[in-house]
Design a protein around this motif. Structure first.
Motif, short mmCIF file in Angstrom:
data_model
loop_
_atom_site.label_atom_id
_atom_site.label_comp_id
_atom_site.label_asym_id
_atom_site.label_seq_id
_atom_site.Cartn_x
_atom_site.Cartn_y
_atom_site.Cartn_z
N ALA A 2 0.61 -18.02 -11.33
CA ALA A 2 0.44 -17.09 -12.05
C ALA A 2 1.92 -16.33 -11.74
N LYS A 3 2.64 -15.62 -12.25
CA LYS A 3 3.73 -14.86 -12.41
C LYS A 3 4.21 -14.08 -12.08
N LYS A 4 4.13 -13.34 -11.39
CA LYS A 4 4.25 -12.20 -10.05
C LYS A 4 5.24 -10.89 -10.77
N TYR A 6 5.43 -6.76 -11.42
CA TYR A 6 5.99 -5.56 -10.69
C TYR A 6 5.67 -4.22 -11.43
N ASP A 7 5.81 -3.09 -11.29
CA ASP A 7 5.92 -2.18 -11.52
C ASP A 7 7.48 -1.13 -12.11
N SER A 8 7.21 -0.61 -12.48
CA SER A 8 8.81 0.02 -12.82
C SER A 8 9.82 0.37 -11.71
N LYS A 9 8.96 0.47 -10.14
CA LYS A 9 10.05 1.17 -9.20
C LYS A 9 9.62 -0.21 -8.17
N HIS A 10 9.42 -1.81 -9.27
CA HIS A 10 9.62 -2.40 -8.94
C HIS A 10 8.36 -3.01 -7.36
N ARG A 11 8.08 -2.43 -7.37
CA ARG A 11 6.84 -2.68 -6.44
C ARG A 11 5.65 -4.16 -6.86
N LEU A 12 5.17 -4.86 -6.05
CA LEU A 12 4.38 -5.84 -6.76
C LEU A 12 3.05 -5.49 -7.04
N LEU A 13 2.55 -5.91 -8.33
CA LEU A 13 1.35 -5.71 -8.55
C LEU A 13 0.11 -6.79 -8.39
N ARG A 14 -0.83 -6.48 -7.75
CA ARG A 14 -2.03 -7.19 -7.81
C ARG A 14 -2.64 -7.63 -8.65
N THR A 15 -3.67 -8.09 -8.88
CA THR A 15 -4.29 -8.83 -9.69
C THR A 15 -4.95 -8.03 -10.25
N GLY A 16 -5.23 -7.97 -11.97
CA GLY A 16 -6.01 -7.06 -12.37
C GLY A 16 -5.66 -5.11 -12.40
N GLU A 17 -4.38 -5.66 -11.69
CA GLU A 17 -3.35 -4.28 -11.89
C GLU A 17 -2.42 -4.44 -12.84
N THR A 18 -2.12 -3.07 -13.91
CA THR A 18 -1.33 -2.90 -14.78
C THR A 18 -0.50 -1.91 -15.17
N GLU A 19 0.48 -2.06 -15.36
CA GLU A 19 1.23 -0.02 -15.16
C GLU A 19 1.10 0.43 -16.99
N ARG A 20 1.30 1.52 -17.28
CA ARG A 20 1.64 1.64 -18.87
C ARG A 20 2.65 2.34 -19.54
#
Length: 415
Positions: A2-4, A6-20
């Protein structure tokens, strides 16, 4: 792989996490039943705190949908599942919950329920509603069962009502009042007053004499039929109980039930004054043309009926006891401002306790006491037995002390 992401602050998101797009974070997951769930938070840190809670719930088997379930929802589930209770006991449980808990703690969500919520609820019942501790005890009994279902079904991790009532009693020094037996002098006074033709309560003598001489429960006595007693052999056959319901939903009505346990079905020998009481009741009804005019669940020909031919119930009998007590004590006080004996405040069930105490005072074997009272568990009998023997022991030692004092004064005079 799976492709890694990141959120808008360039933090790695875990499986199931999304930034709106609006900056809020979402966590989505699937439970074992295939249902999709989600939660949101303003920050990634707050979201991951929620994820940790979700992971803990998963590990402990807590249902994801618990967040939407109220205590009232669990009560409805408990009602559907509850089995093995006599109908009158079940109805009383339901009444207690719906009358006192449904509109208070019942509206709270199971997932957020804390021990402090239960404590606050019980304090409200005592302080604002002015309920007796015995009533709060009854409410606790059903609420604890409801929350146990929530634990068993994976809606709660632990039963938050555990030990709350015990702590309340300790903190406030509250205990359920123990029913006191009448002393022999009080018992004699009660029966003698009822036997007097001068009182308007003369007709109550027979039922209260039977209760005092058999230790039968109220529903067992009021449910007695003429075919349940054998006057020649002097035996009472206890095989059912008369139950009175007084609920707003279905109004007032009677049912006949079998005894709660096998031990409740029993035979009780008649004392002489009990047999005489039955004969007096028969004569009284014949002289006043009183007959049983009701049939309840196929049962009729009840012994203790009112002047209209209807059966008696606990509320009526307790009301009669209060009036009798008041009139008896007033009559004594009018004759003597300091009488030796006055009737205390007591109820129908006190007469059962009184009978037990008389058996203990007479040295009757504990197993015989258990059998006559219809107790399934000897522990129940022993609790009453211990109370009675403690009182008896105290009286015996007081008598002994008086004898010792008398002997001492005699010896002093001899000197």
């Amino acid at each position: 792989m799976a492709k890694k992401r990141y959120d808008s602050k360039h933090r790695l998101l875990r499986t199931g996490e999304t930034e709106r797009a609006d900056g809020y974070y979402i966590y989505r997951w699937t439970t074992r039943d295939g249902r999709r769930h989600s939660c949101t938070a303003a920050t990634l840190e707050a979201l991951r705190e929620k994820e940790d809670e979700i992971a803990k719930d998963k590990h402990d088997g807590i249902r994801a949908e618990a967040k939407n379930v109220t205590v009232n929802d669990m009560y409805n589930l408990w009602r559907e599942m509850k089995r093995g209770l006599k109908d009158n006991t079940f109805q009383n449980y339901c009444y207690m919950y719906e009358q006192f808990a449904a509109d208070e703690v019942g509206k709270l969500r199971i997932q957020t329920l804390k021990k402090s919520d239960i404590k606050r609820f019980y304090n409200l019942l005592v302080d604002e509603r002015q309920l007796k501790i015995s009533t709060v005890d009854n409410v606790h009994t059903v609420l604890h069962q409801v929350l146990t279902v929530a634990v068993d079904d994976g809606y709660l991790r632990t039963n938050v009502s555990d030990n709350v009532l015990k702590e309340l009693k300790q903190a406030r020094n509250l205990e359920t009042d123990k029913r006191k037996a009448l002393t022999q002098a009080e018992q004699d006074l009660f029966l003698e007053f009822l036997q007097s033709e001068k009182t308007p309560f003369h007709h109550w003598y027979t039922i209260f004499a039977v209760m005092l001489g058999t230790g039968m429960r109220v529903g067992e006595v009021t449910g007695l039929r003429w075919c349940d007693i054998d006057l020649e052999r002097g035996i009472i056959d206890v095989n059912h109980t008369l139950v009175y319901y007084n609920h707003a939903e279905n109004r007032c009505y009677f049912n006949v039930h079998t005894p709660k346990t096998k031990a409740g079905t029993r035979q009780i020998p008649m004392l002489d004054y009990v047999k005489e009481a039955f004969l007096q009741e028969k004569q009284y009804q014949e002289e006043n043309d009183i007959q049983c005019k009701v049939t309840i669940d196929g049962y009729t020909d009840f012994i203790f009926v009112n002047r209209f031919g209807g059966v008696q119930h606990q509320g009526t009998l307790n009301k009669a006891i209060r009036r009798i007590t008041r009139e008896c004590n007033d009559a004594l006080l009018n004759k003597n401002s300091n009488p030796k004996v006055l009737l205390p405040r007591f109820s129908c069930h006190s007469l059962r306790h009184t009978f037990t105490t008389r058996l203990v005072e007479s040295g009757v074997n504990i197993k015989v006491v258990q059998d006559v009272l219809g107790h399934k568990d000897v522990k129940t009998t022993l609790n009453i037995y211990t109370d009675a023997t403690q009182e008896l022991k105290q009286r015996e030692f007081e008598t002994l002390q008086k004898k010792i004092n008398g002997q001492y004064y005699e010896a002093q005079r001899g000197c």
